[in-house]
Scaffold this motif. Sequence first.
Motif, PDB file in Angstrom:
ATOM      1  N   SER A 183       0.865  -1.151  -0.138  1.00  0.00           N
ATOM      2  CA  SER A 183       0.023  -0.098   0.062  1.00  0.00           C
ATOM      3  C   SER A 183       0.766   1.286  -0.057  1.00  0.00           C
ATOM      4  O   SER A 183       2.085   1.076  -0.021  1.00  0.00           O
ATOM      5  N   GLU A 184       0.250   2.560  -0.042  1.00  0.00           N
ATOM      6  CA  GLU A 184       0.977   3.583  -0.036  1.00  0.00           C
ATOM      7  C   GLU A 184       1.525   3.732   1.370  1.00  0.00           C
ATOM      8  O   GLU A 184       0.885   3.414   2.428  1.00  0.00           O
TER       9      GLU A 184
ATOM     10  N   TYR B 105     -13.659  -5.873  16.617  1.00  0.00           N
ATOM     11  CA  TYR B 105     -12.502  -5.894  16.034  1.00  0.00           C
ATOM     12  C   TYR B 105     -12.706  -5.922  14.693  1.00  0.00           C
ATOM     13  O   TYR B 105     -13.467  -7.023  13.994  1.00  0.00           O
ATOM     14  N   VAL B 106     -11.939  -5.036  13.748  1.00  0.00           N
ATOM     15  CA  VAL B 106     -11.968  -5.042  12.483  1.00  0.00           C
ATOM     16  C   VAL B 106     -10.691  -5.934  11.891  1.00  0.00           C
ATOM     17  O   VAL B 106      -9.498  -5.356  12.227  1.00  0.00           O
ATOM     18  N   ALA B 107     -10.890  -6.810  10.950  1.00  0.00           N
ATOM     19  CA  ALA B 107      -9.950  -7.676  10.525  1.00  0.00           C
ATOM     20  C   ALA B 107      -9.692  -7.590   9.252  1.00  0.00           C
ATOM     21  O   ALA B 107     -10.719  -7.656   8.421  1.00  0.00           O
TER      22      ALA B 107
ATOM     23  N   TRP C 206      -6.302  -5.256   3.062  1.00  0.00           N
ATOM     24  CA  TRP C 206      -5.139  -4.641   4.121  1.00  0.00           C
ATOM     25  C   TRP C 206      -5.412  -3.124   4.296  1.00  0.00           C
ATOM     26  O   TRP C 206      -5.363  -2.618   5.315  1.00  0.00           O
ATOM     27  N   HIS C 207      -6.013  -2.444   3.167  1.00  0.00           N
ATOM     28  CA  HIS C 207      -5.928  -1.064   3.298  1.00  0.00           C
ATOM     29  C   HIS C 207      -7.381  -0.782   2.279  1.00  0.00           C
ATOM     30  O   HIS C 207      -7.250  -0.831   1.051  1.00  0.00           O
TER      31      HIS C 207
ATOM     32  N   HIS D  25      -6.838  -4.815  12.762  1.00  0.00           N
ATOM     33  CA  HIS D  25      -5.618  -5.142  11.992  1.00  0.00           C
ATOM     34  C   HIS D  25      -5.929  -4.705  10.581  1.00  0.00           C
ATOM     35  O   HIS D  25      -6.133  -5.466   9.706  1.00  0.00           O
ATOM     36  N   MET D  26      -5.561  -3.509  10.597  1.00  0.00           N
ATOM     37  CA  MET D  26      -5.856  -2.738   9.380  1.00  0.00           C
ATOM     38  C   MET D  26      -4.688  -1.576   9.059  1.00  0.00           C
ATOM     39  O   MET D  26      -4.092  -1.082  10.047  1.00  0.00           O
TER      40      MET D  26
END
Length: 380
Positions: free
Chosen positions: A65-66, A182-184, A219-220, A243-244
């Motif tokens: 990612s950036e 929880y954001v996974a 992931w993003h 977990h981001m």
Amino acid sequence: MTSIDEITQHTSRRKLLKLAGTAGIMGLAGCAGDGDGEETPTEEPEEGTTQEEQETIKAAFIYVSETGDRGWSWALNEGRDAVDEKYDWLETSSSEAVFPADVGSVTEEYTNEGFDIIFGTSFGYMDPMYEVAEENPDTIYEHATGYRQRENMGRFMGRIYQARYLAGVAAGMMTEENMLGYVAAFPIAEVIRGLNAFALGAQSVNEDVEMQVRWINAWHDATKNKQAAQALVDEGADVLGQHMDSPAAVEVANENDVWSTGYNSPMGEFGGEKYITSPIWNWEAFYAPTLEDVKNGEWESDFFWEGIGYDFEGTPLFELDDWGPNIPDNVKDEVASQREALASGEMTVWDGSQFEGESDTFLFEELSSFADPVQGEVPE
């Protein structure tokens, strides 16, 4: 049982530093040892070839990612900046937002340009880099988070789940509704390991706590991140973890006046009055000894998976961010106490759970189910 002599015959300078007791204080995650006492999983590479000391080292870093994401890539690139400034014999280059489908060609390009070492920093990069490494035995490759290894391809990660556990301790003490959200990202062992540790940390101080997980399979993706975080708040969560590669969940928590913990980078500026802390990386602690090994002709393929207390010249591999503005002293004291117990080996993250006694190979590659406080099941 493997002896110290046998270990030192096939280890790198960074591992010798650990064996020699160079670990130092690590803020909230200080003291020597990873606290788990497990055998490190590794595919044994073949014996390496003799290397010579070089005057200049060229290192390339490939990010998924950036680097402005304030997440994983941001933290990895902070480490690159640190070693670039530290060593006058080092030249670095990087590529951002490289999809796994494209990483093979990007890795080949860096290889053909004569880079001495190439760092691939996403799980999805593993297979393409593994193939490129086979065709280019004179170039060194390091891959983050994966499990494949060659004579010229090492792999690296840190036991950040220990810091997640400590953040979970704080979350378990701060919740009033006994419901965490929880954001996974993806349902792989790395992510499952971290969220389980967070939930078990909370359970260690609050036996009534439960946790709901929302998966976004990215992931993003700030939009999906915010949507998932808001859904968790709407379902009753009054503490959010994540977990981001984004502070979006922390921002949503602030907007809804609930507590939050971030990941990868300090996120207090996004969390407002109810920010707790974040597990954060200092990748300089891995890059620096690795690059020195390359320069000195001492690099060997291995699996780097250090934990609480590992540092390089005073820089810890990971730690907890500063506490938010409204965290009581009793919470800080409990986290400090459990950190000391983890670091000394008196306890492990997995004590009392269904994962107690599992091998590092299982924890790193095979863990695929939730700890008891986590509701639901891991998706296929």
